[in-house]
Write a protein that holds these residues in place. Structure first.
Motif, PDB file in Angstrom:
ATOM      1  N   ARG A  19       0.864  -1.181   0.000  1.00 33.04           N
ATOM      2  CA  ARG A  19       0.000   0.000   0.000  1.00 33.04           C
ATOM      3  C   ARG A  19       0.900   1.231   0.000  1.00 33.04           C
ATOM      4  NH1 ARG A  19      -0.590   1.077   6.047  1.00 33.04           N
ATOM      5  NH2 ARG A  19       0.599  -0.631   6.972  1.00 33.04           N
ATOM      6  N   THR A  20       0.357   2.368  -0.271  1.00 33.93           N
ATOM      7  CA  THR A  20       1.153   3.597  -0.269  1.00 33.93           C
ATOM      8  C   THR A  20       0.598   4.559   0.776  1.00 33.93           C
ATOM      9  OG1 THR A  20      -0.207   4.594  -2.004  1.00 33.93           O
ATOM     10  CG2 THR A  20       1.750   3.384  -2.705  1.00 33.93           C
ATOM     11  N   LEU A  21       1.498   5.359   1.318  1.00 35.13           N
ATOM     12  CA  LEU A  21       1.085   6.443   2.205  1.00 35.13           C
ATOM     13  C   LEU A  21       1.949   7.658   1.922  1.00 35.13           C
ATOM     14  CD1 LEU A  21       3.450   6.686   4.570  1.00 35.13           C
ATOM     15  CD2 LEU A  21       2.244   4.767   5.553  1.00 35.13           C
ATOM     16  N   THR A  22       1.502   8.798   2.409  1.00 33.00           N
ATOM     17  CA  THR A  22       2.238  10.042   2.221  1.00 33.00           C
ATOM     18  C   THR A  22       2.877  10.435   3.538  1.00 33.00           C
ATOM     19  OG1 THR A  22       0.648  10.754   0.551  1.00 33.00           O
ATOM     20  CG2 THR A  22       2.079  12.443   1.484  1.00 33.00           C
ATOM     21  N   ASP A  23       4.203  10.638   3.526  1.00 35.87           N
ATOM     22  CA  ASP A  23       4.875  10.978   4.775  1.00 35.87           C
ATOM     23  C   ASP A  23       4.892  12.490   4.984  1.00 35.87           C
ATOM     24  OD1 ASP A  23       6.950  11.998   3.231  1.00 35.87           O
ATOM     25  OD2 ASP A  23       8.413  10.481   3.818  1.00 35.87           O
ATOM     26  N   ALA A  24       5.585  12.943   6.019  1.00 31.74           N
ATOM     27  CA  ALA A  24       5.554  14.357   6.399  1.00 31.74           C
ATOM     28  C   ALA A  24       6.212  15.262   5.370  1.00 31.74           C
ATOM     29  CB  ALA A  24       6.227  14.540   7.756  1.00 31.74           C
ATOM     30  N   LEU A  25       7.054  14.698   4.501  1.00 35.73           N
ATOM     31  CA  LEU A  25       7.688  15.497   3.448  1.00 35.73           C
ATOM     32  C   LEU A  25       6.870  15.492   2.160  1.00 35.73           C
ATOM     33  CD1 LEU A  25      11.492  14.656   3.800  1.00 35.73           C
ATOM     34  CD2 LEU A  25      10.213  16.579   4.754  1.00 35.73           C
ATOM     35  N   GLY A  26       5.695  14.851   2.204  1.00 42.42           N
ATOM     36  CA  GLY A  26       4.865  14.762   1.010  1.00 42.42           C
ATOM     37  C   GLY A  26       5.293  13.674   0.055  1.00 42.42           C
ATOM     38  N   ARG A  27       6.228  12.812   0.478  1.00 39.18           N
ATOM     39  CA  ARG A  27       6.700  11.711  -0.353  1.00 39.18           C
ATOM     40  C   ARG A  27       5.683  10.576  -0.324  1.00 39.18           C
ATOM     41  NH1 ARG A  27      10.334   9.383   2.596  1.00 39.18           N
ATOM     42  NH2 ARG A  27      11.493   8.280   0.982  1.00 39.18           N
ATOM     43  N   THR A  28       5.436   9.967  -1.478  1.00 37.82           N
ATOM     44  CA  THR A  28       4.613   8.766  -1.541  1.00 37.82           C
ATOM     45  C   THR A  28       5.513   7.564  -1.314  1.00 37.82           C
ATOM     46  OG1 THR A  28       3.066   9.795  -3.077  1.00 37.82           O
ATOM     47  CG2 THR A  28       3.060   7.393  -2.962  1.00 37.82           C
ATOM     48  N   VAL A  29       5.252   6.821  -0.251  1.00 36.04           N
ATOM     49  CA  VAL A  29       6.103   5.693   0.138  1.00 36.04           C
ATOM     50  C   VAL A  29       5.291   4.407   0.060  1.00 36.04           C
ATOM     51  CG1 VAL A  29       7.638   4.757   1.902  1.00 36.04           C
ATOM     52  CG2 VAL A  29       7.327   7.238   1.718  1.00 36.04           C
ATOM     53  N   GLU A  30       5.852   3.411  -0.606  1.00 33.51           N
ATOM     54  CA  GLU A  30       5.192   2.109  -0.720  1.00 33.51           C
ATOM     55  C   GLU A  30       5.674   1.216   0.415  1.00 33.51           C
ATOM     56  OE1 GLU A  30       4.151  -1.155  -4.201  1.00 33.51           O
ATOM     57  OE2 GLU A  30       6.025  -0.041  -4.324  1.00 33.51           O
ATOM     58  N   ILE A  31       4.729   0.702   1.189  1.00 30.14           N
ATOM     59  CA  ILE A  31       5.072  -0.159   2.325  1.00 30.14           C
ATOM     60  C   ILE A  31       4.221  -1.424   2.264  1.00 30.14           C
ATOM     61  CG2 ILE A  31       5.660   1.837   3.751  1.00 30.14           C
ATOM     62  CD1 ILE A  31       3.024   1.399   5.272  1.00 30.14           C
ATOM     63  N   PRO A  32       4.604  -2.482   3.005  1.00 31.29           N
ATOM     64  CA  PRO A  32       3.793  -3.708   3.018  1.00 31.29           C
ATOM     65  C   PRO A  32       2.378  -3.446   3.542  1.00 31.29           C
ATOM     66  CG  PRO A  32       5.966  -4.129   3.929  1.00 31.29           C
ATOM     67  CD  PRO A  32       5.864  -2.655   3.757  1.00 31.29           C
ATOM     68  N   GLU A  33       1.456  -4.259   3.078  1.00 32.28           N
ATOM     69  CA  GLU A  33       0.064  -4.128   3.520  1.00 32.28           C
ATOM     70  C   GLU A  33      -0.035  -4.264   5.036  1.00 32.28           C
ATOM     71  OE1 GLU A  33      -3.753  -3.234   3.250  1.00 32.28           O
ATOM     72  OE2 GLU A  33      -2.503  -3.416   1.449  1.00 32.28           O
ATOM     73  N   SER A  34       0.699  -5.208   5.589  1.00 34.92           N
ATOM     74  CA  SER A  34       0.728  -5.405   7.039  1.00 34.92           C
ATOM     75  C   SER A  34       2.175  -5.314   7.507  1.00 34.92           C
ATOM     76  CB  SER A  34       0.136  -6.770   7.405  1.00 34.92           C
ATOM     77  OG  SER A  34       0.208  -6.994   8.797  1.00 34.92           O
TER      78      SER A  34
END
Length: 391
Positions: free
Chosen positions: A44-59
């Motif tokens: 899944r992807t999330l947006t960090d504090a710098l506005g970067r889209t980061v892909e991380i594991p679902e769990s």
């Protein structure tokens, strides 16, 4: 002829069985490969504090926390069991390391390998030697320590950046960081509970003093505020000291643009001549020559201050210990409120309130552990906090 025909039938039957078994093996292999591929791409992807889209594991089951404050936030979210390594700073046992989240989790200093130095100075090789490998690296202060983009490239592990924030001018940064970490480790609901806890306590503090007339508010100063360089002397203050903001106290250092927020001149303090002084007891670690307590006891100029003359000098819990201890900020705020406006805080039992704060934030609801943390923090420097100081 009949005999040959029987042999042919038997041969065909054997070939049919072999073919079926082969097909079965092929199907199982194909299914296994599909499942493995599915697991590998379950992200899944999330947006960090710098506005970067980061892909991380679902769990996410395994993380490490790099940089000041990041492990504190993970502990607030009750997800500290997901760590598999610590920074060097978590292995130090001294008064300087008296952080409530660390005190509540002594395993930080004994049970985990070290993956990097203090303040985000990560070691990619040590990170890659961790077993199991972290699935996400949570990192504060992206401008210091190991560059997060390079760290992600060298390790192949997603790096999620959060800001530290505070409970004063940068509260939204703090809340965003809690929510981002909550999203990483599946603690979204707990993140909202922590945010509500902060908001409710701050609202309670402000509501109690809302009708205090300006002329009834004493002038205050807080000295000995710790910084990145460690313990500081009496001249180290904080113009936006949250306990003063939350109790609407008159902070003599607030709004004075001529001062350096890390260090006020002695002459300026004497000029301000505050009615009440609070001293962050971390200053005691400066030693005999620089300790704020020793200066107030021995320096002739400081001894002329009206707060010293009247005995209105009080010790408070450390404000900054590897970034801000937010639970201690709330506890110090209630102490400031009870000291400045005792009738408005008459119903507050400070000991029980502080235990409640630590129990909720760092003790997973264990009130007995919360009491232990309270007793340690109150007496950590030998001079009790939340009391008049012997000046």
């Amino acid at each position: 002829m009949q005999k040959n025909s029987g042999k042919s039938v038997l041969l065909l039957f054997i070939l049919l069985i072999v073919s079926t078994l082969s097909a079965g093996c092929t199907d199982n292999s194909s299914t296994s490969q599909t499942i493995q591929t599915s697991e590998e791409t379950s992200t899944r992807t999330l947006t960090d504090a710098l506005g970067r889209t980061v892909e991380i594991p679902e769990s996410v089951d395994y993380v490490i926390c790099s940089g000041v404050g990041s492990l504190r936030y993970l502990t607030y979210l009750e997800a500290q069991d997901k760590i598999i390594g610590v920074e060097r700073s978590e292995t130090t046992n001294s008064a300087s390391n008296a952080k409530p989240y660390s005190l509540a989790n002594p395993q930080f200093s004994t049970d985990y390998p070290v993956f990097g130095e203090t303040r985000g100075m990560d070691d990619p090789e040590k990170i890659l030697s961790l077993d199991p490998l972290p699935e996400v690296i949570i990192k504060t202060y992206s401008a210091t320590g190991f560059d997060p983009v390079e760290l992600q490239e060298k390790t192949g592990i997603p790096v999620v950046i959060v800001n530290t924030g505070d409970l004063a001018d940068n509260k939204e940064d703090l809340y965003e960081s809690l929510r981002i970490i909550g999203e990483v480790v599946g603690k979204e609901e707990r993140a909202e509970e922590v945010i509500s806890f902060f908001d409710e306590n701050i609202a309670d503090l402000k509501e109690r003093i809302a009708d205090i007339p300006e002329e009834d508010k004493p002038t205050c100063y807080v000295g000995g505020i710790g910084r990145a360089g460690g313990p500081q002397g009496f001249q180290s203050t904080e113009p936006t000291y949250p306990p003063f903001l939350f109790t609407n106290a008159i902070n003599v250092a607030y709004g004075d643009m001529d001062i350096n927020v890390a260090d006020v001149s002695k002459e300026k303090i004497i000029e301000w001549d505050p009615e009440i002084i609070f001293l962050d007891l971390n200053t005691i670690e400066c030693g005999e020559d620089r300790s704020g307590l020793r200066l107030l006891q021995n320096d002739e100029s400081y001894r002329q201050l009206q707060a010293v003359q009247s005995g209105n000098v009080y010790g408070v819990l450390p404000f900054n210990q590897y970034a801000t201890n937010f639970g201690s900020v709330l506890a110090d705020s209630y102490f400031a409120g009870k000291t400045l406006y005792p009738d408005k805080f008459e119903d507050v039992d400070l000991e029980n309130k502080t235990i409640e704060i630590y129990t909720f934030l760092v003790c997973k609801g264990d009130e007995e552990l919360g009491r232990e943390i309270y007793n340690t923090m109150i007496n950590v420097y030998g001079t009790p906090a939340f009391a008049k100081l012997d000046i």
